[in-house]
Write an enzyme that holds these catalytic residues in place. Structure first.
Site, PDB file in Angstrom:
ATOM      1  N   GLY A  20       0.851  -1.061   0.105  1.00 22.25           N
ATOM      2  CA  GLY A  20       0.022  -0.090   0.176  1.00 22.25           C
ATOM      3  C   GLY A  20       0.821   1.138   0.037  1.00 22.25           C
ATOM      4  O   GLY A  20       0.739   2.348  -0.774  1.00 22.25           O
ATOM      5  N   ARG A  24       7.367   1.983   0.925  1.00 22.73           N
ATOM      6  CA  ARG A  24       7.642   0.341   1.198  1.00 22.73           C
ATOM      7  C   ARG A  24       8.123  -0.228  -0.067  1.00 22.73           C
ATOM      8  O   ARG A  24       8.925  -1.104  -0.189  1.00 22.73           O
ATOM      9  CB  ARG A  24       6.560  -0.441   1.750  1.00 22.73           C
ATOM     10  CG  ARG A  24       6.877  -1.657   2.456  1.00 22.73           C
ATOM     11  CD  ARG A  24       5.423  -2.724   2.998  1.00 22.73           C
ATOM     12  NE  ARG A  24       4.783  -1.853   3.828  1.00 22.73           N
ATOM     13  CZ  ARG A  24       3.649  -1.746   3.844  1.00 22.73           C
ATOM     14  NH1 ARG A  24       2.950  -2.551   3.050  1.00 22.73           N
ATOM     15  NH2 ARG A  24       2.755  -1.054   4.572  1.00 22.73           N
ATOM     16  N   ARG A  43       1.943  10.771  -9.097  1.00 23.30           N
ATOM     17  CA  ARG A  43       1.397  10.964  -7.676  1.00 23.30           C
ATOM     18  C   ARG A  43       2.512  10.375  -6.438  1.00 23.30           C
ATOM     19  O   ARG A  43       1.820  10.006  -5.568  1.00 23.30           O
ATOM     20  CB  ARG A  43       0.169   9.988  -7.379  1.00 23.30           C
ATOM     21  CG  ARG A  43      -1.005  10.768  -8.241  1.00 23.30           C
ATOM     22  CD  ARG A  43      -2.190  10.176  -8.333  1.00 23.30           C
ATOM     23  NE  ARG A  43      -3.308  10.776  -9.171  1.00 23.30           N
ATOM     24  CZ  ARG A  43      -4.329  11.621  -8.773  1.00 23.30           C
ATOM     25  NH1 ARG A  43      -4.619  11.343  -7.414  1.00 23.30           N
ATOM     26  NH2 ARG A  43      -5.123  12.146  -9.565  1.00 23.30           N
ATOM     27  N   ARG A  87       0.162  -8.778  -3.101  1.00 19.08           N
ATOM     28  CA  ARG A  87      -0.109  -7.726  -2.073  1.00 19.08           C
ATOM     29  C   ARG A  87       0.865  -7.890  -0.854  1.00 19.08           C
ATOM     30  O   ARG A  87       0.884  -9.210  -0.465  1.00 19.08           O
ATOM     31  CB  ARG A  87      -1.459  -7.611  -1.656  1.00 19.08           C
ATOM     32  CG  ARG A  87      -1.709  -6.295  -0.372  1.00 19.08           C
ATOM     33  CD  ARG A  87      -2.998  -5.801  -0.458  1.00 19.08           C
ATOM     34  NE  ARG A  87      -3.283  -5.592   1.091  1.00 19.08           N
ATOM     35  CZ  ARG A  87      -2.834  -4.371   1.557  1.00 19.08           C
ATOM     36  NH1 ARG A  87      -1.761  -3.616   0.921  1.00 19.08           N
ATOM     37  NH2 ARG A  87      -2.946  -4.466   2.741  1.00 19.08           N
ATOM     38  N   VAL A  88       1.829  -6.971  -0.361  1.00 19.68           N
ATOM     39  CA  VAL A  88       2.653  -7.059   0.798  1.00 19.68           C
ATOM     40  C   VAL A  88       2.022  -6.107   1.584  1.00 19.68           C
ATOM     41  O   VAL A  88       2.779  -4.945   1.491  1.00 19.68           O
ATOM     42  CB  VAL A  88       4.016  -7.208   0.330  1.00 19.68           C
ATOM     43  CG1 VAL A  88       4.474  -8.561   0.005  1.00 19.68           C
ATOM     44  CG2 VAL A  88       4.560  -6.182  -0.749  1.00 19.68           C
ATOM     45  N   GLU A 162     -16.519   3.410  14.005  1.00 18.83           N
ATOM     46  CA  GLU A 162     -16.933   3.014  15.327  1.00 18.83           C
ATOM     47  C   GLU A 162     -17.940   2.322  15.357  1.00 18.83           C
ATOM     48  O   GLU A 162     -18.534   1.598  16.347  1.00 18.83           O
ATOM     49  CB  GLU A 162     -17.392   4.458  15.917  1.00 18.83           C
ATOM     50  CG  GLU A 162     -18.553   5.297  15.210  1.00 18.83           C
ATOM     51  CD  GLU A 162     -18.535   6.656  15.614  1.00 18.83           C
ATOM     52  OE1 GLU A 162     -19.750   7.305  15.326  1.00 18.83           O
ATOM     53  OE2 GLU A 162     -17.657   7.296  15.998  1.00 18.83           O
ATOM     54  N   GLU A 178      -7.987  -5.259   7.028  1.00 19.53           N
ATOM     55  CA  GLU A 178      -7.110  -4.417   6.270  1.00 19.53           C
ATOM     56  C   GLU A 178      -7.863  -3.850   5.242  1.00 19.53           C
ATOM     57  O   GLU A 178      -9.157  -3.844   5.230  1.00 19.53           O
ATOM     58  CB  GLU A 178      -5.699  -5.226   5.527  1.00 19.53           C
ATOM     59  CG  GLU A 178      -6.275  -6.538   4.688  1.00 19.53           C
ATOM     60  CD  GLU A 178      -6.600  -6.301   3.387  1.00 19.53           C
ATOM     61  OE1 GLU A 178      -5.605  -6.236   2.515  1.00 19.53           O
ATOM     62  OE2 GLU A 178      -7.845  -6.200   3.163  1.00 19.53           O
ATOM     63  N   ASP A 203      -0.362  -4.035  14.241  1.00 18.16           N
ATOM     64  CA  ASP A 203      -1.219  -3.644  15.302  1.00 18.16           C
ATOM     65  C   ASP A 203      -2.011  -4.684  15.571  1.00 18.16           C
ATOM     66  O   ASP A 203      -2.597  -5.471  14.939  1.00 18.16           O
ATOM     67  CB  ASP A 203      -1.503  -2.320  15.130  1.00 18.16           C
ATOM     68  CG  ASP A 203      -2.589  -2.189  13.905  1.00 18.16           C
ATOM     69  OD1 ASP A 203      -2.250  -2.022  12.761  1.00 18.16           O
ATOM     70  OD2 ASP A 203      -3.784  -2.248  14.163  1.00 18.16           O
TER      71      ASP A 203
HETATM   72  O1  LIG Z   1       0.282  -1.238   4.844  1.00 21.47           O
HETATM   73  P1  LIG Z   1      -0.659  -1.196   3.825  1.00 21.47           P
HETATM   74  O2  LIG Z   1      -0.270  -2.022   2.760  1.00 21.47           O
HETATM   75  O3  LIG Z   1      -1.062   0.208   3.278  1.00 21.47           O
HETATM   76  O4  LIG Z   1      -2.170  -1.985   4.231  1.00 21.47           O
HETATM   77  C1  LIG Z   1      -2.809  -1.362   5.176  1.00 21.47           C
HETATM   78  O5  LIG Z   1      -2.392  -0.292   6.024  1.00 21.47           O
HETATM   79  C2  LIG Z   1      -3.386   0.910   5.513  1.00 21.47           C
HETATM   80  C3  LIG Z   1      -4.075   1.552   6.604  1.00 21.47           C
HETATM   81  O6  LIG Z   1      -3.163   2.244   7.429  1.00 21.47           O
HETATM   82  C4  LIG Z   1      -4.189   0.332   4.376  1.00 21.47           C
HETATM   83  O7  LIG Z   1      -3.882   0.502   3.347  1.00 21.47           O
HETATM   84  C5  LIG Z   1      -4.237  -1.033   5.081  1.00 21.47           C
HETATM   85  O8  LIG Z   1      -4.730  -2.018   4.172  1.00 21.47           O
HETATM   86  O1  LIG Z   2      -6.516  -1.445   7.645  1.00 25.36           O
HETATM   87  C1  LIG Z   2      -5.694  -1.999   8.646  1.00 25.36           C
HETATM   88  C2  LIG Z   2      -4.260  -1.665   8.691  1.00 25.36           C
HETATM   89  C3  LIG Z   2      -3.491  -2.057   9.760  1.00 25.36           C
HETATM   90  N1  LIG Z   2      -4.128  -2.016  10.976  1.00 25.36           N
HETATM   91  C4  LIG Z   2      -5.627  -1.597  11.208  1.00 25.36           C
HETATM   92  O2  LIG Z   2      -6.118  -1.719  12.074  1.00 25.36           O
HETATM   93  N2  LIG Z   2      -6.217  -1.537   9.933  1.00 25.36           N
END
Ligand SMILES: O=P(O)(O)O[C@H]1O[C@H](CO)[C@@H](O)[C@H]1O
Ligand SMILES: O=c1cc[nH]c(=O)[nH]1
EC number: 2.4.2.1
Length: 234
Positions: A20, A24, A43, A87-88, A162, A178, A203
């Site tokens: 994302g 990275r 971008r 996707r990573v 929420e 995610e 997290d």
């Molecule tokens: O670390 P990336 O790949 O961005 O993925 C996660 O992190 C972002 C949110 O902080 C969202 O894109 C979520 O899918």
């Molecule tokens: O989309 C995400 C990515 C990391 N952590 C989250 O809580 N949500």
């Protein structure tokens, strides 16, 4: 070039890693790829092509959320004929036995995004990983001494929500949350390409434990190595 990707024809490999975060992508290119060249700065959504163990691989940032990744996946497939999309990403865990820094494989991706409802009407389509890529990533993990967890993830439209019933999602065995995999899997299926999401837990939503934003931008090397080892078998 396509609307959002400035690469010329043939500048993107047939297998692309998709973080994302564009920083990275830069970290992966600079740390893991040989002779990496930058093909996209549109971008600031960096894209690079180089080689890993002799195989040509690209890495392209996708941005956050279903609309953003959908743009990049559509263009990678339709303008650059990309075949394999891995996707990573990062994800927030909602199961007690899924820990921060664990790497998980998203077998499937449930979602609250409207994008598939708009596409399929009354049908609840089930976005699913490519089994062959999933198997290769799982086996790459075993070779590295990792017992990767595989299961259903939740692709959320909200980062801050929420109203979401995380307890219920956890009860129904969702491993983590995610924001992109459901779109990636649906588009890959639509165009007959292979896709997989490999996610590092950044997290823990139940405990509040988290990694730093620097860690999310860089490190998470186990996930990247698993992705690259799966990628070179394509
Ligand atoms: O670390 P990336 O790949 O961005 O993925 C996660 O992190 C972002 C949110 O902080 C969202 O894109 C979520 O899918
Ligand atoms: O989309 C995400 C990515 C990391 N952590 C989250 O809580 N949500």
């Amino acid at each position: 070039m396509s609307v959002h990707i400035g690469a010329k024809e043939n500048e993107i490999a047939e297998t692309v890693l998709l973080p994302g975060d564009p920083l990275r992508a830069k970290y992966i290119a600079e740390t893991f790829l040989e002779n990496a060249t930058l093909y996209n700065e549109v971008r600031n959504m960096f894209g690079y092509t180089g080689t890993y163990k002799g195989k040509r691989i690209s890495v392209q940032g996708t941005g956050m959320g279903v609309p953003s990744i959908s743009i990049y996946v559509n263009e990678l497939i339709n303008s650059y004929n990309v075949q394999n999309l891995i996707r990573v990403g990062t994800a927030g865990a909602i199961q007690k036995d899924v820990k921060v820094r664990d790497v998980i494989l998203a077998m499937s991706a449930s979602t609250d995004s409207q994008i598939n409802r708009l596409t399929f009407g009354g049908i609840d389509y089930a976005p699913t990983a490519d089994f062959d890529l999933l198997r290769k990533a799982y086996e790459a993990g075993l070779t590295k001494g990792l017992q990767l967890k595989a299961g259903n993830v939740f692709t959320a439209d909200h980062f801050y929500n929420e109203n979401s019933d995380l307890e219920k999602l956890a009860r129904y065995q969702i491993l983590a949350i995610e924001m992109e995999s459901a779109a990636l899997y649906t588009l890959a299926a639509k165009f007959g390409r292979k896709a997989l999401s490999i996610l590092t837990i950044s997290d823990h939503i139940l405990t509040g434990e988290e990694t730093t934003s620097e860690e999310r931008q860089t490190t998470f090397n186990e996930m990247i190595e698993v992705a690259l080892e799966a990628a070179i078998q394509e």
